[in-house]
Design a protein around this motif. Structure first.
Motif, PDB file in Angstrom:
ATOM      1  N   ILE A   7      15.929 -11.409   1.693  1.00  0.00           N
ATOM      2  CA  ILE A   7      15.125 -11.705   0.497  1.00  0.00           C
ATOM      3  C   ILE A   7      14.875 -10.434  -0.299  1.00  0.00           C
ATOM      4  CG2 ILE A   7      13.992 -13.778   1.374  1.00  0.00           C
ATOM      5  CD1 ILE A   7      11.589 -12.054   2.093  1.00  0.00           C
ATOM      6  N   TYR A   8      14.756 -10.612  -1.598  1.00  0.00           N
ATOM      7  CA  TYR A   8      14.426  -9.508  -2.499  1.00  0.00           C
ATOM      8  C   TYR A   8      13.509 -10.056  -3.585  1.00  0.00           C
ATOM      9  CZ  TYR A   8      14.898  -5.841  -6.018  1.00  0.00           C
ATOM     10  OH  TYR A   8      14.635  -4.863  -6.949  1.00  0.00           O
ATOM     11  N   ASN A   9      12.259  -9.638  -3.564  1.00  0.00           N
ATOM     12  CA  ASN A   9      11.246 -10.098  -4.521  1.00  0.00           C
ATOM     13  C   ASN A   9      11.137 -11.620  -4.547  1.00  0.00           C
ATOM     14  OD1 ASN A   9      10.678  -7.450  -5.202  1.00  0.00           O
ATOM     15  ND2 ASN A   9      11.885  -7.471  -7.093  1.00  0.00           N
ATOM     16  N   GLU A  10      10.952 -12.205  -3.366  1.00  0.00           N
ATOM     17  CA  GLU A  10      10.813 -13.663  -3.238  1.00  0.00           C
ATOM     18  C   GLU A  10       9.501 -14.016  -2.543  1.00  0.00           C
ATOM     19  OE1 GLU A  10      12.683 -15.819  -4.555  1.00  0.00           O
ATOM     20  OE2 GLU A  10      14.664 -14.921  -4.855  1.00  0.00           O
ATOM     21  N   ARG A  11       8.443 -13.295  -2.835  1.00  0.00           N
ATOM     22  CA  ARG A  11       7.178 -13.465  -2.122  1.00  0.00           C
ATOM     23  C   ARG A  11       6.643 -14.894  -2.209  1.00  0.00           C
ATOM     24  NH1 ARG A  11       2.299 -10.269  -4.537  1.00  0.00           N
ATOM     25  NH2 ARG A  11       1.214 -11.972  -3.480  1.00  0.00           N
ATOM     26  N   TYR A  35      14.049 -21.850  18.317  1.00  0.00           N
ATOM     27  CA  TYR A  35      14.492 -21.202  17.082  1.00  0.00           C
ATOM     28  C   TYR A  35      13.503 -20.146  16.647  1.00  0.00           C
ATOM     29  CZ  TYR A  35      10.998 -23.854  14.414  1.00  0.00           C
ATOM     30  OH  TYR A  35       9.812 -24.364  13.921  1.00  0.00           O
ATOM     31  N   ASN A  36      13.994 -19.207  15.869  1.00  0.00           N
ATOM     32  CA  ASN A  36      13.138 -18.226  15.229  1.00  0.00           C
ATOM     33  C   ASN A  36      13.706 -17.910  13.857  1.00  0.00           C
ATOM     34  OD1 ASN A  36      15.318 -16.747  16.607  1.00  0.00           O
ATOM     35  ND2 ASN A  36      14.286 -14.920  15.863  1.00  0.00           N
ATOM     36  N   ILE A  37      12.834 -17.487  12.970  1.00  0.00           N
ATOM     37  CA  ILE A  37      13.205 -17.160  11.594  1.00  0.00           C
ATOM     38  C   ILE A  37      13.094 -15.649  11.431  1.00  0.00           C
ATOM     39  CG2 ILE A  37      12.679 -17.523   9.156  1.00  0.00           C
ATOM     40  CD1 ILE A  37      11.256 -20.142  10.005  1.00  0.00           C
ATOM     41  N   LEU A  38      14.160 -15.030  10.958  1.00  0.00           N
ATOM     42  CA  LEU A  38      14.170 -13.586  10.748  1.00  0.00           C
ATOM     43  C   LEU A  38      14.377 -13.288   9.257  1.00  0.00           C
ATOM     44  CD1 LEU A  38      14.187 -10.665  11.730  1.00  0.00           C
ATOM     45  CD2 LEU A  38      16.629 -10.929  12.258  1.00  0.00           C
ATOM     46  N   TYR A  39      13.292 -12.866   8.598  1.00  0.00           N
ATOM     47  CA  TYR A  39      13.377 -12.447   7.205  1.00  0.00           C
ATOM     48  C   TYR A  39      13.810 -10.985   7.150  1.00  0.00           C
ATOM     49  CZ  TYR A  39      10.819 -16.561   5.470  1.00  0.00           C
ATOM     50  OH  TYR A  39      10.439 -17.830   5.128  1.00  0.00           O
ATOM     51  N   VAL A  40      14.706 -10.657   6.210  1.00  0.00           N
ATOM     52  CA  VAL A  40      15.103  -9.270   5.983  1.00  0.00           C
ATOM     53  C   VAL A  40      14.738  -8.912   4.547  1.00  0.00           C
ATOM     54  CG1 VAL A  40      16.966  -7.584   6.007  1.00  0.00           C
ATOM     55  CG2 VAL A  40      17.025  -9.514   7.604  1.00  0.00           C
ATOM     56  N   ASP A  41      13.702  -8.084   4.416  1.00  0.00           N
ATOM     57  CA  ASP A  41      13.256  -7.660   3.085  1.00  0.00           C
ATOM     58  C   ASP A  41      14.119  -6.508   2.609  1.00  0.00           C
ATOM     59  OD1 ASP A  41      11.682  -7.071   0.790  1.00  0.00           O
ATOM     60  OD2 ASP A  41      10.746  -5.455   1.950  1.00  0.00           O
ATOM     61  N   GLY A  89      20.058 -15.348  18.726  1.00  0.00           N
ATOM     62  CA  GLY A  89      20.257 -16.748  19.075  1.00  0.00           C
ATOM     63  C   GLY A  89      21.639 -17.045  19.613  1.00  0.00           C
ATOM     64  N   ASP A  90      21.789 -18.218  20.222  1.00  0.00           N
ATOM     65  CA  ASP A  90      23.114 -18.684  20.655  1.00  0.00           C
ATOM     66  C   ASP A  90      24.001 -18.949  19.446  1.00  0.00           C
ATOM     67  OD1 ASP A  90      22.506 -18.662  23.423  1.00  0.00           O
ATOM     68  OD2 ASP A  90      21.402 -20.550  23.183  1.00  0.00           O
ATOM     69  N   CYS A  91      23.377 -19.226  18.334  1.00  0.00           N
ATOM     70  CA  CYS A  91      24.085 -19.288  17.049  1.00  0.00           C
ATOM     71  C   CYS A  91      23.141 -18.769  15.985  1.00  0.00           C
ATOM     72  CB  CYS A  91      24.560 -20.709  16.722  1.00  0.00           C
ATOM     73  SG  CYS A  91      23.252 -21.840  16.217  1.00  0.00           S
ATOM     74  N   VAL A  92      23.696 -18.364  14.855  1.00  0.00           N
ATOM     75  CA  VAL A  92      22.900 -17.808  13.765  1.00  0.00           C
ATOM     76  C   VAL A  92      23.231 -18.558  12.481  1.00  0.00           C
ATOM     77  CG1 VAL A  92      22.434 -15.758  12.384  1.00  0.00           C
ATOM     78  CG2 VAL A  92      22.819 -15.527  14.831  1.00  0.00           C
ATOM     79  N   ILE A  93      22.190 -18.914  11.751  1.00  0.00           N
ATOM     80  CA  ILE A  93      22.362 -19.541  10.444  1.00  0.00           C
ATOM     81  C   ILE A  93      21.827 -18.575   9.392  1.00  0.00           C
ATOM     82  CG2 ILE A  93      21.726 -21.452   8.938  1.00  0.00           C
ATOM     83  CD1 ILE A  93      21.405 -23.181  11.449  1.00  0.00           C
ATOM     84  N   SER A  94      22.664 -18.216   8.426  1.00  0.00           N
ATOM     85  CA  SER A  94      22.216 -17.354   7.326  1.00  0.00           C
ATOM     86  C   SER A  94      22.023 -18.203   6.075  1.00  0.00           C
ATOM     87  CB  SER A  94      23.231 -16.240   7.057  1.00  0.00           C
ATOM     88  OG  SER A  94      24.498 -16.764   6.718  1.00  0.00           O
ATOM     89  N   MET A  95      20.972 -17.926   5.334  1.00  0.00           N
ATOM     90  CA  MET A  95      20.689 -18.667   4.111  1.00  0.00           C
ATOM     91  C   MET A  95      19.859 -17.800   3.177  1.00  0.00           C
ATOM     92  SD  MET A  95      17.942 -21.366   5.773  1.00  0.00           S
ATOM     93  CE  MET A  95      17.834 -22.381   4.299  1.00  0.00           C
ATOM     94  N   ASP A  96      19.885 -18.124   1.889  1.00  0.00           N
ATOM     95  CA  ASP A  96      19.116 -17.372   0.904  1.00  0.00           C
ATOM     96  C   ASP A  96      17.656 -17.789   0.947  1.00  0.00           C
ATOM     97  OD1 ASP A  96      21.379 -16.065   0.163  1.00  0.00           O
ATOM     98  OD2 ASP A  96      21.692 -17.181  -1.708  1.00  0.00           O
ATOM     99  N   GLY A  97      16.798 -16.926   0.417  1.00  0.00           N
ATOM    100  CA  GLY A  97      15.371 -17.190   0.459  1.00  0.00           C
ATOM    101  C   GLY A  97      14.796 -17.758  -0.811  1.00  0.00           C
ATOM    102  N   ASP A  98      15.655 -18.268  -1.703  1.00  0.00           N
ATOM    103  CA  ASP A  98      15.168 -18.771  -2.990  1.00  0.00           C
ATOM    104  C   ASP A  98      15.040 -20.288  -3.038  1.00  0.00           C
ATOM    105  OD1 ASP A  98      17.814 -19.485  -2.956  1.00  0.00           O
ATOM    106  OD2 ASP A  98      18.401 -18.292  -4.699  1.00  0.00           O
ATOM    107  N   MET A  99      15.211 -20.949  -1.872  1.00  0.00           N
ATOM    108  CA  MET A  99      15.088 -22.404  -1.741  1.00  0.00           C
ATOM    109  C   MET A  99      16.267 -23.179  -2.307  1.00  0.00           C
ATOM    110  SD  MET A  99      12.391 -22.896  -0.016  1.00  0.00           S
ATOM    111  CE  MET A  99      12.293 -24.688  -0.142  1.00  0.00           C
ATOM    112  N   GLN A 100      17.307 -22.492  -2.783  1.00  0.00           N
ATOM    113  CA  GLN A 100      18.470 -23.208  -3.300  1.00  0.00           C
ATOM    114  C   GLN A 100      19.433 -23.615  -2.185  1.00  0.00           C
ATOM    115  OE1 GLN A 100      19.649 -20.468  -6.656  1.00  0.00           O
ATOM    116  NE2 GLN A 100      19.243 -22.312  -7.861  1.00  0.00           N
TER     117      GLN A 100
END
Length: 315
Positions: free
Chosen positions: A12-16, A37-43, A88-99
């Motif tokens: 994420i970048y400026n997605e507060r 599961y766990n959620i890992l945010y990368v600022d 994780g046993d698998c990783v899902i990457s996604m954007d932080g803008d809800m799209q």
């Protein structure tokens, strides 16, 4: 029975304003699934107070972790940081803008359970986007597929599931200038895709300008193909041929006695070769610059702070 674990990596970048919304959407989806599961945010060096919000969220939600980079290193570097630290046993990457809708996550996991190591996503074309945005997106994929030695589906993005086996290979490559859409295609493994319709942004605006789109295209092409070095010959020849139209004038001036001795041969030579040389030197210089960056072995990213209890020196 031991539950399989899933890590969701979100650069994420400026997605507060989207942090809580996306976190809650993911929690809602996984409430009906049987996974740890766990959620890992990368600022990625946000300037809108994002790190403070992430620190607060991770303090009160044990399923949320965060990593904050020392500055803005770019989306691909932030994504690499998250992938490097995902457990994780698998990783899902996604954007932080809800799209990238959380509702697609069960579809990705279903394909993984069926034996696929990589489950990509393909976005259906959004008719609400401007004509220029849609046209430039199509051009991006046509260009990269024509010049590169692999194929990327139109509408692809860094919204995908990767198994632990495939992820270990990706992380071991450790390129200075990673382009994950290309790397995922390049490593092989069993792959499939699911289609989705992008959601509307909840808050904020797109951070991907036209300039960044062009930079991403250049990165993808130069990271996986040397074809531009060959393709450069053709426009170079074309420019040289166009400049050679000046040659008849130079010859006329010579035979008419209007030219100084040596002027004609100089003009003809310069006109013919200047276009070709400048084109080739520019593209060769671009590749040389990439080699220089790889040789320096600088870190792809630098971690400033994190909620993770143990962090190695990932680079």
């Amino acid at each position: 029975m031991t539950l399989k674990s899933v890590t969701i990596v979100i650069p994420i970048y400026n997605e507060r304003d989207n942090i809580y919304v996306l976190k809650n959407a993911i929690h809602k989806i996984f409430a009906g699934l049987h996974y740890k599961y766990n959620i890992l945010y990368v600022d990625d060096g946000s300037s809108d107070g994002t790190p403070g919000i992430l620190a607060k969220v991770s303090q009160f939600d044990d399923r949320v972790e965060y990593v904050s980079l020392s500055r803005n290193f770019g989306h691909q570097a932030a994504l690499k940081a998250g992938l490097d630290m995902a457990d994780g046993d698998c990783v899902i990457s996604m954007d932080g803008d809800m799209q990238h809708p959380a509702s697609v996550l069960p579809l990705l996991l279903k394909q993984w359970e069926e034996g696929y190591d990589i489950v990509n996503t393909v976005r259906l074309e959004d008719k609400k986007l401007s004509y220029f945005k849609r046209k430039s997106s199509r051009l991006f994929y046509k260009l990269i597929n024509h010049l590169s030695e692999f194929e990327i589906r139109a509408g692809s993005a860094d919204f995908r599931l990767v198994s632990r086996k495939a992820l270990d290979v990706i992380c071991s490559l450790n390129e200075h200038d990673p382009f994950f859409r290309g790397l995922v295609s390049w490593i092989g493994f069993s792959q499939t895709h699911v289609v989705y319709q992008a959601d509307e942004r909840s808050f904020g605006s797109s951070k991907y300008s036209f300039k960044k789109m062009v930079q991403l295209a250049v990165r993808g092409i130069t990271s996986f193909s040397i074809r531009p070095l060959y393709v450069a010959i053709y426009p170079g020849i074309l420019i040289s041929l166009m400049s050679s139209l000046y040659i008849p004038y130079a010859l006329y001036s010579y035979f008419a006695g209007e030219a100084q001795p040596g002027w004609t041969s100089l003009i003809v030579t310069v006109s013919f070769f200047s276009g070709l040389q400048l084109m080739l030197l520019g593209i060769i210089g671009m590749y040389l610059g990439k080699v220089t960056n790889e040789v320096k072995k600088r870190p792809v990213y630098i971690i400033k702070e994190s909620s993770l209890t143990k962090i190695a020196n990932f680079i």
